[in-house]
Enzyme design. Structure first.
Site, PDB file in Angstrom:
ATOM      1  N   ARG A  67       0.796  -1.379  -0.008  1.00 12.43           N
ATOM      2  CA  ARG A  67       0.030  -0.054   0.119  1.00 12.43           C
ATOM      3  C   ARG A  67       0.929   1.197   0.061  1.00 12.43           C
ATOM      4  O   ARG A  67       0.592   2.187  -0.758  1.00 12.43           O
ATOM      5  CB  ARG A  67      -0.784  -0.114   1.215  1.00 12.43           C
ATOM      6  CG  ARG A  67      -2.146   0.319   0.910  1.00 12.43           C
ATOM      7  CD  ARG A  67      -3.256   0.029   2.103  1.00 12.43           C
ATOM      8  NE  ARG A  67      -3.505   1.192   2.606  1.00 12.43           N
ATOM      9  CZ  ARG A  67      -4.450   1.504   3.532  1.00 12.43           C
ATOM     10  NH1 ARG A  67      -5.331   0.375   3.901  1.00 12.43           N
ATOM     11  NH2 ARG A  67      -4.671   2.662   3.855  1.00 12.43           N
ATOM     12  N   LYS A 172       1.147 -19.014   4.991  1.00 18.50           N
ATOM     13  CA  LYS A 172       0.388 -19.399   6.037  1.00 18.50           C
ATOM     14  C   LYS A 172       0.038 -18.334   6.776  1.00 18.50           C
ATOM     15  O   LYS A 172       0.587 -17.210   6.845  1.00 18.50           O
ATOM     16  CB  LYS A 172       1.008 -20.547   6.959  1.00 18.50           C
ATOM     17  CG  LYS A 172       2.028 -19.949   7.791  1.00 18.50           C
ATOM     18  CD  LYS A 172       2.758 -21.158   8.639  1.00 18.50           C
ATOM     19  CE  LYS A 172       2.036 -21.193   9.896  1.00 18.50           C
ATOM     20  NZ  LYS A 172       2.458 -20.232  10.930  1.00 18.50           N
ATOM     21  N   ASP A 201       4.539 -23.947   3.699  1.00 17.34           N
ATOM     22  CA  ASP A 201       4.704 -24.073   5.088  1.00 17.34           C
ATOM     23  C   ASP A 201       6.337 -24.223   5.004  1.00 17.34           C
ATOM     24  O   ASP A 201       6.878 -25.139   4.564  1.00 17.34           O
ATOM     25  CB  ASP A 201       4.117 -25.490   5.516  1.00 17.34           C
ATOM     26  CG  ASP A 201       4.437 -25.635   7.045  1.00 17.34           C
ATOM     27  OD1 ASP A 201       5.640 -25.500   7.359  1.00 17.34           O
ATOM     28  OD2 ASP A 201       3.621 -26.267   7.715  1.00 17.34           O
ATOM     29  N   HIS A 202       6.787 -23.122   5.646  1.00 13.96           N
ATOM     30  CA  HIS A 202       8.379 -23.010   5.341  1.00 13.96           C
ATOM     31  C   HIS A 202       9.099 -24.141   6.048  1.00 13.96           C
ATOM     32  O   HIS A 202      10.186 -24.405   5.801  1.00 13.96           O
ATOM     33  CB  HIS A 202       8.815 -21.651   5.647  1.00 13.96           C
ATOM     34  CG  HIS A 202       8.869 -21.525   7.288  1.00 13.96           C
ATOM     35  ND1 HIS A 202       7.813 -21.087   8.160  1.00 13.96           N
ATOM     36  CD2 HIS A 202      10.145 -21.389   8.073  1.00 13.96           C
ATOM     37  CE1 HIS A 202       8.352 -21.086   9.375  1.00 13.96           C
ATOM     38  NE2 HIS A 202       9.449 -21.135   9.287  1.00 13.96           N
ATOM     39  N   LYS A 206      13.198 -26.691   4.910  1.00 13.20           N
ATOM     40  CA  LYS A 206      14.355 -26.768   5.796  1.00 13.20           C
ATOM     41  C   LYS A 206      14.940 -28.040   5.391  1.00 13.20           C
ATOM     42  O   LYS A 206      14.351 -28.989   5.347  1.00 13.20           O
ATOM     43  CB  LYS A 206      13.944 -26.799   7.335  1.00 13.20           C
ATOM     44  CG  LYS A 206      13.339 -25.501   7.936  1.00 13.20           C
ATOM     45  CD  LYS A 206      13.001 -25.590   9.470  1.00 13.20           C
ATOM     46  CE  LYS A 206      12.493 -24.412   9.907  1.00 13.20           C
ATOM     47  NZ  LYS A 206      13.109 -23.242  10.149  1.00 13.20           N
ATOM     48  N   GLU A 240      10.363 -22.517  21.109  1.00 14.32           N
ATOM     49  CA  GLU A 240      10.967 -21.059  20.970  1.00 14.32           C
ATOM     50  C   GLU A 240      11.342 -20.234  22.128  1.00 14.32           C
ATOM     51  O   GLU A 240      10.451 -20.256  23.008  1.00 14.32           O
ATOM     52  CB  GLU A 240      10.150 -20.183  19.867  1.00 14.32           C
ATOM     53  CG  GLU A 240       9.775 -20.921  18.788  1.00 14.32           C
ATOM     54  CD  GLU A 240       8.768 -20.016  17.910  1.00 14.32           C
ATOM     55  OE1 GLU A 240       9.285 -19.186  17.163  1.00 14.32           O
ATOM     56  OE2 GLU A 240       7.705 -20.217  18.000  1.00 14.32           O
ATOM     57  N   ASP A 259      -1.011 -21.549  15.215  1.00 20.52           N
ATOM     58  CA  ASP A 259       0.280 -20.898  14.551  1.00 20.52           C
ATOM     59  C   ASP A 259       1.317 -21.900  14.071  1.00 20.52           C
ATOM     60  O   ASP A 259       1.857 -21.839  13.130  1.00 20.52           O
ATOM     61  CB  ASP A 259       0.949 -19.902  15.540  1.00 20.52           C
ATOM     62  CG  ASP A 259       1.829 -19.301  14.962  1.00 20.52           C
ATOM     63  OD1 ASP A 259       1.786 -18.686  13.816  1.00 20.52           O
ATOM     64  OD2 ASP A 259       2.950 -18.672  15.586  1.00 20.52           O
ATOM     65  N   HIS A 264       3.182 -26.807  11.104  1.00 17.05           N
ATOM     66  CA  HIS A 264       4.683 -27.196  11.294  1.00 17.05           C
ATOM     67  C   HIS A 264       4.537 -28.442  11.781  1.00 17.05           C
ATOM     68  O   HIS A 264       5.266 -29.502  11.495  1.00 17.05           O
ATOM     69  CB  HIS A 264       5.531 -26.277  11.808  1.00 17.05           C
ATOM     70  CG  HIS A 264       5.414 -24.710  11.236  1.00 17.05           C
ATOM     71  ND1 HIS A 264       5.265 -24.482   9.887  1.00 17.05           N
ATOM     72  CD2 HIS A 264       5.617 -23.446  11.716  1.00 17.05           C
ATOM     73  CE1 HIS A 264       5.284 -23.190   9.564  1.00 17.05           C
ATOM     74  NE2 HIS A 264       5.529 -22.676  10.893  1.00 17.05           N
ATOM     75  N   LYS A 360       6.122 -20.778  23.024  1.00 20.98           N
ATOM     76  CA  LYS A 360       6.738 -19.521  22.901  1.00 20.98           C
ATOM     77  C   LYS A 360       7.637 -19.428  24.245  1.00 20.98           C
ATOM     78  O   LYS A 360       6.866 -19.875  25.257  1.00 20.98           O
ATOM     79  CB  LYS A 360       6.032 -18.201  22.407  1.00 20.98           C
ATOM     80  CG  LYS A 360       5.539 -18.471  21.101  1.00 20.98           C
ATOM     81  CD  LYS A 360       5.613 -17.181  20.394  1.00 20.98           C
ATOM     82  CE  LYS A 360       4.987 -17.484  18.884  1.00 20.98           C
ATOM     83  NZ  LYS A 360       6.320 -17.459  17.875  1.00 20.98           N
TER      84      LYS A 360
END
Ligand code: BG6
Length: 520
Positions: A67, A172, A201-202, A206, A240, A259, A264, A360
């Protein structure tokens, strides 16, 4: 614990393919939501890594769309991002040329009137640089704009150009429950054919995640024991140390189950559990993954627990609790930790519990899969042991370290030398990725972007897969939404999560493996 390092001989390394000849045709990548962090931190550094290894076509352009009126500042920002997040030297001889092919187009995602201008601009760039009609549209916007962008691309005929081909990559989260995922699939497939769609899905980009399949199916010795006869249980941890990092508004609506667990962690589970695919083609791999997810019976609410972090200490520094994070409700009921016990009802896995957890602000950053094997049927040595050197005889444990310290370890018992009795001590055979192949600065997006440009969908989610995993978790999410958690926050930042997570796995006499990392 003793650890023996596995090493790779130089002659083995010379067998490792260098890249290979998978270079896509000339084309253009159009990133919607390009002013966001993902483009600068992950996508552009990954593209430049491809450029460095000669895997990008000679004729290639990147157009950022968002934007704000960024103009030339966009390319300069991307250059800085490549250097900062891609581990690239400022003076890399390829950098200036690469950046000269980056441009920017301001557009309101949900304003149909802005799209004819975009179409003209893309055609102009393609003409000027001789790129032909190949376009890869990448949706990295907030998910609420996905449908509008897709519809507008369709309305302008950009999804099915007269010449060349269009493909679309969708970040995602793909929906926020079963109903919304179905609706999004319907909207996507109303404009694009399924073979044009790449749901990312990253985790699948990997190296260590792809290596799960190599480990299982390029070696002959593991498959015979990879089943309910030998495996006691499986743990998958995505821990994490980071909090929500300024993404409060997004995370408030997401939570750990949406998430990380639904995507994942479930991808990791499917790769551990699937049957050997007949080939490494998209169709075969996806079919086997789907069979795993479909073999999971509906999850009882008592087999899922949630947690939220309060204040605590992470890596020696005091950190705020989730409810004190920026733009998070002080009464938030969003979970920052989720753990689940699953069963897979098929011949290979019936009766083997799979425990998944994601959190997390945990004590350590580690994504790992551990496969615990059954105890030997008869422990003939423990009667003779002095108990001095080591504790009890531990079952064999195979650990796949996805990140960091990427590697694989196998724990087994060995006789402690020199003691007069049969003391058995657990030791590790440890394969370390960086030691064997060198440290890589790749972030996972290299492989996925390249595959999307080449039209290879093997490492991307299929519509049926996404809907199946949402179908498993939607009843849990609904039950949670209907009943606010009473005791949030229920774990301290920097800990290993709430007590209810420990109880979940302890019910069957197991315990989370918290000594994650190199030492097993
Ligand atoms: C993303 C989640 O998909 O994955 C983030 O939205 C999470 O919340 C991230 O931090 C973890 O990815 P990685 O590659 O750092 O393990």
């Amino acid at each position: 614990m003793a650890t023996m390092q596995m090493s790779v001989r130089p002659e083995d390394l010379s067998q490792v393919p260098k890249g290979n000849e998978r270079i896509p045709e000339a084309g253009m990548l159009v990133v919607f939501g390009a002013s966001g962090d993902l483009t600068k931190r992950k996508l552009l550094p990954a593209l430049f890594h491809l450029e460095q290894t000669g895997l990008l076509p000679e004729k290639f352009a990147i157009v950022g769309v968002a934007r704000r009126p960024l103009g030339d500042k966009f390319a300069a920002d991307m250059r800085a991002g490549i250097v900062e997040f891609g581990g690239v030297d400022e003076s890399d001889p390829k950098l200036d040329h690469f950046v000269s092919n980056i441009s920017y187009f301001p557009l309101k995602f949900d304003a149909p009137a802005d799209y004819p201008g975009l179409k003209v601009e893309l055609e102009r760039i393609a003409q000027e640089k001789g790129l032909g009609g190949k376009r890869l549209f990448y949706l990295a916007t907030a998910p609420e704009f996905f449908a509008a962008i897709i519809e507008n691309l369709g309305a302008q005929g950009m999804a099915h150009p007269e010449q060349g081909k269009a493909t679309i990559v969708i970040e995602k989260p793909f929906g926020h429950d079963l109903k919304s995922a179905r609706e999004l699939n319907r909207q996507v497939n109303a404009v694009f054919d399924e073979d044009q769609v790449f749901r990312i899905d990253h985790y699948l980009g990997k190296e260590t995640v792809q290596n799960i399949l190599v480990f299982r199916f390029a070696n002959g010795i593991f498959e015979p024991i990879w089943n309910r006869n030998y495996v006691d249980h499986v743990q998958i941890t995505v821990a994490e140390t980071l909090g929500v990092e300024g993404r409060g508004p997004f995370y408030e609506k997401a939570g750990a189950l949406r998430d990380v667990v639904q995507n994942h962690a479930m991808e990791l589970l499917s790769l551990v559990a699937l049957e050997p695919p007949s080939s490494f083609e998209a169709e075969s791999v996806r079919r086997e993954k789907l069979k795993v997810w479909r073999a999971i019976p509906s999850i009882p609410i008592l087999d899922v627990v949630r947690g939220q972090y309060g204040p605590g200490v992470v890596d020696g520094l005091p950190v705020a609790g989730y409810r004190d994070e920026e733009r998070v409700s002080p009464k938030s009921g969003t979970e920052t930790y989720a753990a689940v016990k699953l069963e897979i009802e098929n011949w290979r896995w019936a009766g083997v519990p799979f425990y998944l957890r994601a959190g997390k602000r945990m004590q350590k950053r580690a994504t790992e899969i551990s496969i615990q094997f059954k105890q030997p049927p008869l422990l003939i040595f423990d009667r003779l042991a002095s108990q001095a050197a080591c504790q009890v005889i531990k079952p064999n444990l195979l650990t796949l370290r996805i990140q960091p310290d990427e590697g694989i370890a196998l724990r087994f018992g060995a006789k402690v030398p020199t003691t007069p009795v049969m003391d058995v001590c657990p030791v590790n055979m440890d394969f370390d990725y960086a030691a064997a192949f060198g440290k890589s600065s790749a972030n996972g997006y290299e492989r996925l972007l390249l595959d999307a440009m080449l039209g290879d969908q093997t490492l991307f989610a299929h519509r049926d897969g996404v809907e199946t995993t949402w179908a498993l978790y939607t009843p849990i999410l609904e039950a949670w939404a209907a009943k606010q958690p009473e005791k949030f926050p229920n774990y301290a930042a920097g800990s290993w999560g709430p007590e209810c997570g420990d109880h979940l796995i302890a019910r069957e006499g197991h315990a989370w493996r918290n000594d994650l990392g190199r030492e097993v």
